[in-house]
Design an enzyme around this catalytic site. Structure first.
Site, short mmCIF file in Angstrom:
data_model
loop_
_atom_site.label_atom_id
_atom_site.label_comp_id
_atom_site.label_asym_id
_atom_site.label_seq_id
_atom_site.Cartn_x
_atom_site.Cartn_y
_atom_site.Cartn_z
N GLY A 46 0.79 -1.23 0.00
CA GLY A 46 0.00 0.00 0.00
C GLY A 46 0.81 1.28 0.00
O GLY A 46 0.29 2.34 0.34
N SER A 47 2.08 1.21 -0.40
CA SER A 47 2.88 2.45 -0.36
C SER A 47 2.35 3.49 -1.35
O SER A 47 2.34 4.68 -1.05
CB SER A 47 4.37 2.16 -0.61
OG SER A 47 4.59 1.77 -1.94
N ASN A 48 1.85 3.04 -2.50
CA ASN A 48 1.25 3.99 -3.44
C ASN A 48 -0.06 4.54 -2.88
O ASN A 48 -0.32 5.74 -2.98
CB ASN A 48 1.01 3.34 -4.80
CG ASN A 48 2.28 3.29 -5.63
OD1 ASN A 48 2.71 4.29 -6.18
ND2 ASN A 48 2.90 2.12 -5.69
N ILE B 295 -10.31 -6.60 -13.84
CA ILE B 295 -11.52 -5.82 -13.52
C ILE B 295 -12.69 -6.35 -14.36
O ILE B 295 -12.61 -6.39 -15.59
CB ILE B 295 -11.27 -4.32 -13.78
CG1 ILE B 295 -10.13 -3.81 -12.89
CG2 ILE B 295 -12.55 -3.51 -13.55
CD1 ILE B 295 -10.34 -3.99 -11.40
N HIS C 285 1.40 0.43 -13.76
CA HIS C 285 2.14 -0.79 -14.05
C HIS C 285 3.64 -0.49 -13.94
O HIS C 285 4.10 0.52 -14.47
CB HIS C 285 1.81 -1.28 -15.47
CG HIS C 285 2.44 -2.60 -15.77
ND1 HIS C 285 1.93 -3.79 -15.29
CD2 HIS C 285 3.56 -2.92 -16.46
CE1 HIS C 285 2.70 -4.78 -15.69
NE2 HIS C 285 3.71 -4.29 -16.40
N ASP D 75 -3.54 -4.79 -18.77
CA ASP D 75 -2.47 -3.87 -19.19
C ASP D 75 -2.58 -3.38 -20.63
O ASP D 75 -1.58 -3.07 -21.27
CB ASP D 75 -1.09 -4.55 -19.01
CG ASP D 75 -0.84 -4.96 -17.56
OD1 ASP D 75 -1.40 -4.30 -16.66
OD2 ASP D 75 -0.11 -5.93 -17.34
N GLU E 88 6.99 5.84 -9.04
CA GLU E 88 5.54 5.73 -8.79
C GLU E 88 5.09 6.76 -7.76
O GLU E 88 4.12 7.47 -7.97
CB GLU E 88 5.20 4.32 -8.29
CG GLU E 88 5.39 3.26 -9.36
CD GLU E 88 4.99 1.87 -8.91
OE1 GLU E 88 4.63 1.08 -9.77
OE2 GLU E 88 5.05 1.57 -7.70
C1 GRF Z 1 3.51 -1.18 -7.53
O1 GRF Z 1 4.82 -1.41 -7.96
C2 GRF Z 1 2.57 -1.13 -8.69
O2 GRF Z 1 3.15 -0.71 -9.87
C3 GRF Z 1 2.16 -2.56 -8.85
O3 GRF Z 1 2.09 -3.06 -7.54
C4 GRF Z 1 3.01 -2.35 -6.71
C5 GRF Z 1 2.28 -1.93 -5.48
O4 GRF Z 1 3.15 -1.49 -4.48
N1 GRF Z 1 1.01 -2.69 -9.67
P1 GRF Z 1 2.58 -0.83 -3.16
O5 GRF Z 1 1.63 -1.84 -2.54
O6 GRF Z 1 1.87 0.43 -3.55
O7 GRF Z 1 3.76 -0.57 -2.29
#
Ligand code: GRF
Length: 188
Positions: free
Chosen positions: A12-14, A88, A104, A145, A174
């Site tokens: 969940g870092s993003n 999805i 991605h 994708d 990201e």
């Molecule tokens: C990211 O690298 C994203 O591109 C991929 O899954 C990863 C998720 O990382 N689809 P996080 O859970 O957000 O750290």
């Protein structure tokens, strides 16, 4: 104020970066996190941030309406996939046409498609001795994708890079770009 649903099933870092970016924004808020893995790190992030979580059940997702009614009921404007691995389903695409985006961790159309996720992507890129990789933010359609590209950013790969160091470089890209690209889409 626009309303974002983030679908995530990993660390969940993003998701965290997106939540933080919009916390005090005049454009949007993250109002729901959807997740299909009870042990995912993103769930504790949602708890700390006091954002409700939808636990996604396989049957309702693929045989039911794909949670499209529940998301409609919450007046969601944009669905953001940030580390969500399931395909999805069509009912969700129908209710949110061009309103579902994914990130991605490679330069699509290379290194995309079924099975190309997480470290599988970085392993393949390093094995092929690529000199660059990057991120692709794209619209989601019924094929993995393959929706239209919205944004790409690149990083160099040196001879010392391993799949792990490449994954770090990709995460930096990201975190830097995803929230800003989401904001641009919402302002269009
Ligand atoms: C990211 O690298 C994203 O591109 C991929 O899954 C990863 C998720 O990382 N689809 P996080 O859970 O957000 O750290």
């Amino acid at each position: 104020m626009k309303r974002i649903a983030v679908f995530a099933s990993g660390a969940g870092s993003n998701a965290q970066k997106i939540i933080t970016h919009f916390k005090h924004s005049n454009t949007a808020r993250v109002v729901v996190i959807a997740c299909n893995k009870p042990e995912a790190g993103v769930i504790s992030i949602a708890k700390t941030e006091k954002i409700p979580v939808f636990m996604i059940e396989k049957e309702q997702f693929f045989i039911g309406d794909g949670y499209s009614e529940a998301l409609k009921a919450r007046s969601i404007d944009l669905v953001v996939l940030a580390g969500f691995l399931w395909k999805i389903p069509q009912p969700l695409i129908d209710v949110f046409p061009n309103k579902i985006i994914n990130i991605h961790p490679a330069l699509l159309p290379k290194y995309g498609g079924k099975g190309m996720y997480g470290m599988h992507v970085h392993n393949a890129v390093i094995a092929a001795k690529e000199q660059e990789s990057g991120i692709t933010i794209h619209y989601v359609n019924e094929n993995f994708d393959e929706g239209a590209t919205i944004f790409q950013a690149k990083c160099n790969i040196s001879s010392e890079d391993t799949p792990i160091t490449l994954a770090d470089k990709i995460h930096i890209l990201e975190h830097k770009h995803f929230p800003a690209v989401i904001e641009e889409i919402l302002l269009q």
